[in-house]
Each structure stands twice: as C-alpha cells, then as structure tokens.
Design an enzyme around this catalytic site. Structure first.
Site, mmCIF file in Angstrom:
data_model
loop_
_atom_site.group_PDB
_atom_site.id
_atom_site.type_symbol
_atom_site.label_atom_id
_atom_site.label_comp_id
_atom_site.label_asym_id
_atom_site.label_seq_id
_atom_site.Cartn_x
_atom_site.Cartn_y
_atom_site.Cartn_z
ATOM 1 N N HIS A 100 -10.193 1.657 0.103
ATOM 2 C CA HIS A 100 -9.721 3.018 0.392
ATOM 3 C C HIS A 100 -10.880 4.014 0.360
ATOM 4 O O HIS A 100 -10.922 4.955 1.143
ATOM 5 C CB HIS A 100 -8.653 3.468 -0.617
ATOM 6 C CG HIS A 100 -7.257 3.043 -0.282
ATOM 7 N ND1 HIS A 100 -6.660 3.291 0.937
ATOM 8 C CD2 HIS A 100 -6.320 2.384 -1.016
ATOM 9 C CE1 HIS A 100 -5.424 2.808 0.944
ATOM 10 N NE2 HIS A 100 -5.196 2.253 -0.230
ATOM 11 N N HIS A 128 -8.882 -3.629 -3.142
ATOM 12 C CA HIS A 128 -7.969 -2.804 -2.331
ATOM 13 C C HIS A 128 -8.315 -1.317 -2.464
ATOM 14 O O HIS A 128 -8.420 -0.600 -1.469
ATOM 15 C CB HIS A 128 -6.527 -3.056 -2.796
ATOM 16 C CG HIS A 128 -5.486 -2.269 -2.065
ATOM 17 N ND1 HIS A 128 -4.527 -2.837 -1.275
ATOM 18 C CD2 HIS A 128 -5.248 -0.934 -2.029
ATOM 19 C CE1 HIS A 128 -3.755 -1.876 -0.760
ATOM 20 N NE2 HIS A 128 -4.174 -0.711 -1.211
ATOM 21 N N GLU A 129 -8.541 -0.879 -3.717
ATOM 22 C CA GLU A 129 -8.850 0.548 -3.944
ATOM 23 C C GLU A 129 -10.247 0.889 -3.436
ATOM 24 O O GLU A 129 -10.465 1.961 -2.870
ATOM 25 C CB GLU A 129 -8.734 0.891 -5.431
ATOM 26 C CG GLU A 129 -7.398 0.560 -6.082
ATOM 27 C CD GLU A 129 -6.188 1.102 -5.333
ATOM 28 O OE1 GLU A 129 -5.113 0.491 -5.452
ATOM 29 O OE2 GLU A 129 -6.303 2.128 -4.621
ATOM 30 N N CYS A 187 0.851 -1.185 0.000
ATOM 31 C CA CYS A 187 0.000 0.000 0.000
ATOM 32 C C CYS A 187 0.889 1.239 0.000
ATOM 33 O O CYS A 187 1.810 1.336 0.818
ATOM 34 C CB CYS A 187 -0.911 0.008 1.226
ATOM 35 S SG CYS A 187 -2.075 1.397 1.235
HETATM 36 O O1 LIG Z 1 -1.977 1.694 -2.018
HETATM 37 C C1 LIG Z 1 -2.445 1.467 -3.152
HETATM 38 O O2 LIG Z 1 -3.652 1.579 -3.422
HETATM 39 C C2 LIG Z 1 -1.498 0.989 -4.248
HETATM 40 C C3 LIG Z 1 -1.184 -0.489 -4.120
HETATM 41 C C4 LIG Z 1 -2.263 -1.269 -4.830
HETATM 42 C C5 LIG Z 1 -2.231 -2.753 -4.679
HETATM 43 C C6 LIG Z 1 -1.008 -3.485 -4.636
HETATM 44 C C7 LIG Z 1 -1.047 -4.878 -4.545
HETATM 45 C C8 LIG Z 1 -2.275 -5.547 -4.492
HETATM 46 C C9 LIG Z 1 -3.453 -4.812 -4.525
HETATM 47 C C10 LIG Z 1 -3.427 -3.432 -4.637
HETATM 48 C C11 LIG Z 1 0.155 -0.703 -4.759
HETATM 49 O O3 LIG Z 1 0.284 -0.677 -5.970
HETATM 50 S S1 LIG Z 1 1.494 -0.936 -3.765
HETATM 51 C C12 LIG Z 1 2.775 -1.404 -4.873
HETATM 52 C C13 LIG Z 1 3.176 -2.767 -4.544
HETATM 53 O O4 LIG Z 1 3.660 -2.884 -3.436
HETATM 54 C C14 LIG Z 1 2.844 -3.956 -5.335
HETATM 55 C C15 LIG Z 1 2.762 -3.884 -6.692
HETATM 56 C C16 LIG Z 1 2.433 -5.028 -7.400
HETATM 57 C C17 LIG Z 1 2.156 -6.209 -6.725
HETATM 58 C C18 LIG Z 1 2.224 -6.233 -5.347
HETATM 59 C C19 LIG Z 1 2.580 -5.103 -4.642
HETATM 60 ZN ZN LIG Z 2 -3.473 1.135 -0.592
#
Ligand SMILES: O=C(O)C[C@@H](Cc1ccccc1)C(=O)SCC(=O)c1ccccc1
Ligand SMILES: [Zn+2]
Length: 156
Positions: free
Chosen positions: A145, A141-142, A99
């Site tokens: 938020h 996830h979004e 996140c």
């Molecule tokens: O905080 C956010 O919303 C962004 C988050 C979204 C997200 C990542 C992984 C699974 C679900 C949603 C990120 O992009 S964090 C970046 C990161 O750590 C990551 C990127 C790709 C795969 C896993 C983690």
């Molecule tokens: Zn997040």
C-alpha cells in the site's frame, strides 16, 4: 469522534508512493490512533495511511486467529513507520487476502514466507526483525500500500 473514511481502489491516493515520516510528534500519534480505530471497526488485521487518505509511510498490523488463518498468532497492534524490507525468503506461499479498499472480495495472493524488516516505532526508534507466516503476509500487504500497490495488481 467519527471514523476516518476508507479510500476505495481507484482513488488516486492508493496508487501513489507514500512520503517518509520526518516528525515523530503528537499529530503522528493521533493519526495512528485514528487508523487503529478504523482497522478495529472494519475488523481488519492491518491498515495503511493512504487508505485513510494520508500520504505518509505508516501502517498498523495486528494479527489474530480467524477462519482463514486459525493458527495465526494473537498480536497486539504494531505501528510501523518508514518500513524497509531488507531480505526475503525464496519460499513463496499462497494464501487468501482481503483488502479494506476492495470491500467484500477475497484474493489468492503469493507472498514470501519469511522477510527481514526494519522500521521505526512512534518514538522514531529503529526496530529490525524477521517476520514469518501470516504476520509476514500482513506486512507485505501493507508495505505494498505504501508503494501504491494493491492486491488487485498481485492477484493470481
Ligand atoms: O486492506 C488492508 O490493508 C487490511 C487487510 C489486511 C490483510 C488481510 C489479509 C491478509 C493480509 C493483509 C484486512 O485486514 S482485510 C480483512 C480481511 O478480509 C481478513 C482478515 C483476516 C484474514 C483474512 C482476511
Ligand atoms: Zn489492503
């Protein structure tokens, strides 16, 4: 132009319910552009408006293969406005998430494998579709938020 600062967990805006978008205007499009730039710079696969201190029900999701999800689809960023989750699969899958508001940490989170969703695009047109796997994970996830929920509250 500078990148918008990203809210860190603990800041009030991340615990609030987002406000429905009413006006599909140039200002909204500009915010979406700024969010995209932030997400790209942070190498994220998603970002929600509250994370850039905007209270609006708006997020961006973009999938690309990565070390944790090597078979993730390569997807152009999608702007999601006023999202609804209409149906969820009973099947849950555990997976790693990060996140941008909890930098440098990884969490194992359970998500629905498949979800039926409805949302508006930047022109205000309603879209309805089923999402599965990593993209469904990003959407959930979004969406969290926008309900004031971060993955800290969901971490196993
Ligand atoms: O905080 C956010 O919303 C962004 C988050 C979204 C997200 C990542 C992984 C699974 C679900 C949603 C990120 O992009 S964090 C970046 C990161 O750590 C990551 C990127 C790709 C795969 C896993 C983690
Ligand atoms: Zn997040």
């Amino acid at each position: 132009p500078p990148l918008l600062p990203i809210a860190l967990v603990g800041e009030a805006i991340l615990g609030q319910t987002a406000i429905a978008v009413q006006h599909f205007n140039a200002e909204l499009a500009h915010l979406a552009e700024q969010m995209s730039a932030c997400m790209e710079a942070a190498k994220g696969v998603g970002i929600a408006a509250p994370q850039v201190h905007s209270p609006l029900a708006l997020f961006i999701m973009a999938s690309r293969p990565n070390e944790r999800y090597p078979d993730a689809p390569n997807m152009a960023p999608v702007v999601v406005v006023n999202p609804q989750i209409i149906n969820v699969s009973s099947e849950l899958v555990s997976g790693e998430e990060g996140c941008l508001s909890v930098p440098g940490q990884r969490f194992t989170i359970q998500r629905h494998q498949a979800i039926e969703v409805r949302y508006q695009n930047l022109q205000g047109e309603w879209q309805q579709t089923e999402l599965t796997g990593f993209i469904a994970r990003i959407f959930q996830h979004e969406f969290d938020h926008l309900q004031g929920i971060t993955l800290l509250e969901r971490s196993l």
